[in-house]
Scaffold this active site. Structure first.
Site, short mmCIF file in Angstrom:
data_model
loop_
_atom_site.label_atom_id
_atom_site.label_comp_id
_atom_site.label_asym_id
_atom_site.label_seq_id
_atom_site.Cartn_x
_atom_site.Cartn_y
_atom_site.Cartn_z
N LYS A 196 0.87 -1.18 0.00
CA LYS A 196 0.00 0.00 0.00
C LYS A 196 0.90 1.23 0.00
CE LYS A 196 -3.61 2.47 2.45
NZ LYS A 196 -4.64 2.43 3.48
N GLU A 234 7.40 -6.79 1.64
CA GLU A 234 6.09 -6.74 2.30
C GLU A 234 5.27 -8.00 1.98
OE1 GLU A 234 4.91 -4.82 4.49
OE2 GLU A 234 6.02 -2.95 4.43
N LYS A 249 -2.22 -1.57 -3.76
CA LYS A 249 -3.08 -0.39 -3.70
C LYS A 249 -2.23 0.86 -3.79
CE LYS A 249 -6.18 1.88 -0.50
NZ LYS A 249 -6.78 1.87 0.79
N SER A 275 -10.22 5.46 -4.78
CA SER A 275 -11.15 6.57 -4.98
C SER A 275 -10.68 7.58 -6.03
CB SER A 275 -11.39 7.27 -3.64
OG SER A 275 -10.16 7.71 -3.07
N TYR A 314 -14.95 0.98 -7.00
CA TYR A 314 -16.20 1.74 -6.88
C TYR A 314 -17.03 1.62 -8.16
CZ TYR A 314 -13.61 3.43 -2.91
OH TYR A 314 -12.88 3.46 -1.75
C1 PBG Z 1 -7.07 3.77 5.42
C2 PBG Z 1 -7.63 3.49 4.08
C3 PBG Z 1 -7.53 4.35 2.99
C4 PBG Z 1 -8.19 3.75 1.95
C5 PBG Z 1 -8.70 2.53 2.39
N1 PBG Z 1 -8.33 2.38 3.73
C6 PBG Z 1 -6.94 5.71 2.88
C7 PBG Z 1 -5.68 6.01 3.52
O1 PBG Z 1 -4.77 5.18 3.66
O2 PBG Z 1 -5.54 7.17 3.93
C8 PBG Z 1 -8.30 4.39 0.60
C9 PBG Z 1 -9.26 3.82 -0.36
C10 PBG Z 1 -9.54 4.69 -1.51
O3 PBG Z 1 -8.91 5.73 -1.76
O4 PBG Z 1 -10.46 4.32 -2.25
N2 PBG Z 1 -7.01 2.77 6.33
#
Ligand code: PBG
Length: 326
Positions: A196, A234, A249, A275, A314
């Site tokens: 991530k 990781e 991600k 998102s 989404y």
């Molecule tokens: C945080 C989390 C995030 C997302 C999912 N879980 C954002 C972040 O790490 O600040 C983002 C998902 C998205 O942008 O659609 N635990």
């Protein structure tokens, strides 16, 4: 011209193109992230994510029902909590009568066959807006594990099928696995957010949950976008600690990482089409700058082609509608 190889022969009609198509998208590939909020009869659009809403529980159940009818059968739930319910240790995450755990129970009760994935992370409940316990401006690793372990067990008790640690603390997959097992939840799976990245593409999500960090950024725990070898470290740890899925991600700016993990691991690879990736396509489509449906289908196809067998997106409902129409 006497060309022996003419690749265009395999593109000359729709039937032939369909016949030689290498990658296929299906509704079975999708997990639909959904935002839940307190109240009744509320459907509040996320300004930076046109077509995506925060639902109160009653309307969330209706939305899930519609998705199930379209063939989408897996959901990842996220809570939007009022500031008053947030604190330093994310205690609301373990409140059995709190919004999130109540939602998980209600979804599993109404739709027993649906797969409910949960988010294991402190940020929606944290007054600091971070994914860990904060002390003197530092995000503490090991004290955070205890919070995450309790949260995962509470979610499993509420009926979660898959828990998704999205925090990037070291050792959390192993810790959560152990806590789940000790409490008799051997069958609850872990989808680890393995690679991530500290990404600008999470912006609209933080709007949806009002969960942006109150100070600093997430770079001491989320990965540097410049690194790919580190993703293997990781992934190796998460594999060794018992993860059932490895997730990358965001997805589109990290297709190489999806490919890297799928070439190196036999576990199912998941990708989170986040998102900001959704917002980009929607915004361009709203401006008439590109064909939104085609861009959506092409983006999702690229994620699958890169090696992800599970896609959190989404677009799940909209793509399911398109796949059903074909
Ligand atoms: C945080 C989390 C995030 C997302 C999912 N879980 C954002 C972040 O790490 O600040 C983002 C998902 C998205 O942008 O659609 N635990």
């Amino acid at each position: 011209m006497n060309l022996i190889r003419r690749p265009r022969r395999n593109r000359q009609s729709a039937v032939i193109r369909d016949m030689v198509q290498e990658t296929h998208l299906s509704v079975n590939d999708f997990i639909f992230p959904l935002f839940v909020m307190e109240g009744q009869n509320i459907r509040s659009e996320v300004a930076s994510m046109p077509g995506i809403y925060r639902y109160s529980l009653d309307l969330l159940l209706d939305e899930i029902g519609q998705c199930v009818d379209l063939g989408v059968r897996a959901f990842d739930l996220f809570p939007n909590l009022p500031e008053a319910k947030k604190d330093k240790y994310a205690t609301e995450s373990c409140n059995p009568d709190g919004l999130y755990l109540q939602t998980i129970r209600a979804v599993k009760d109404r739709f027993p066959d649906v797969v409910v994935m949960t988010d294991v992370a402190m940020d929606p409940y944290s007054s600091d807006g971070h994914d860990g316990v904060v002390e003197n401006g530092k995000i503490l690793n090991d004290p955070t594990l205890e919070v995450l372990g309790k949260m995962a067990v509470a979610q499993a008790q509420a009926g979660a099928d898959i828990v998704g640690p999205s925090d990037m603390m070291d050792g959390r997959v192993g810790y959560i696995r152990q806590m789940l097992d000790v409490h008799g939840f051997q069958d609850v799976a872990i989808m680890s957010y393995s690679a991530k990245y500290a990404s600008a593409f999470y912006g609209p999500f933080r709007d949806a949950l009002d969960s942006a960090p109150k100070f600093g950024d997430k770079k001491t725990y989320q990965m540097n976008p410049a690194n790919s070898r580190e993703a293997l470290i990781e992934a190796e740890l998460d594999f060794a600690e018992g993860a059932d899925y490895l997730m990358v991600k965001p997805a589109l700016p990290y297709l190489d990482i999806i490919k890297l993990l799928s070439d190196n691991y036999e576990l199912p690879i998941a990708a989170y089409n986040v998102s900001g990736e959704y917002a980009m396509i929607k915004a361009a489509a709203q401006n008439g700058w590109l064909d939104g449906q085609r861009a959506m289908a092409e983006a999702l196809m690229s994620i699958k082609r890169a090696g992800a067998s599970v896609i959190l997106t989404y677009f799940a409902k909209e793509m399911a509608e398109l796949l059903n129409d074909r």
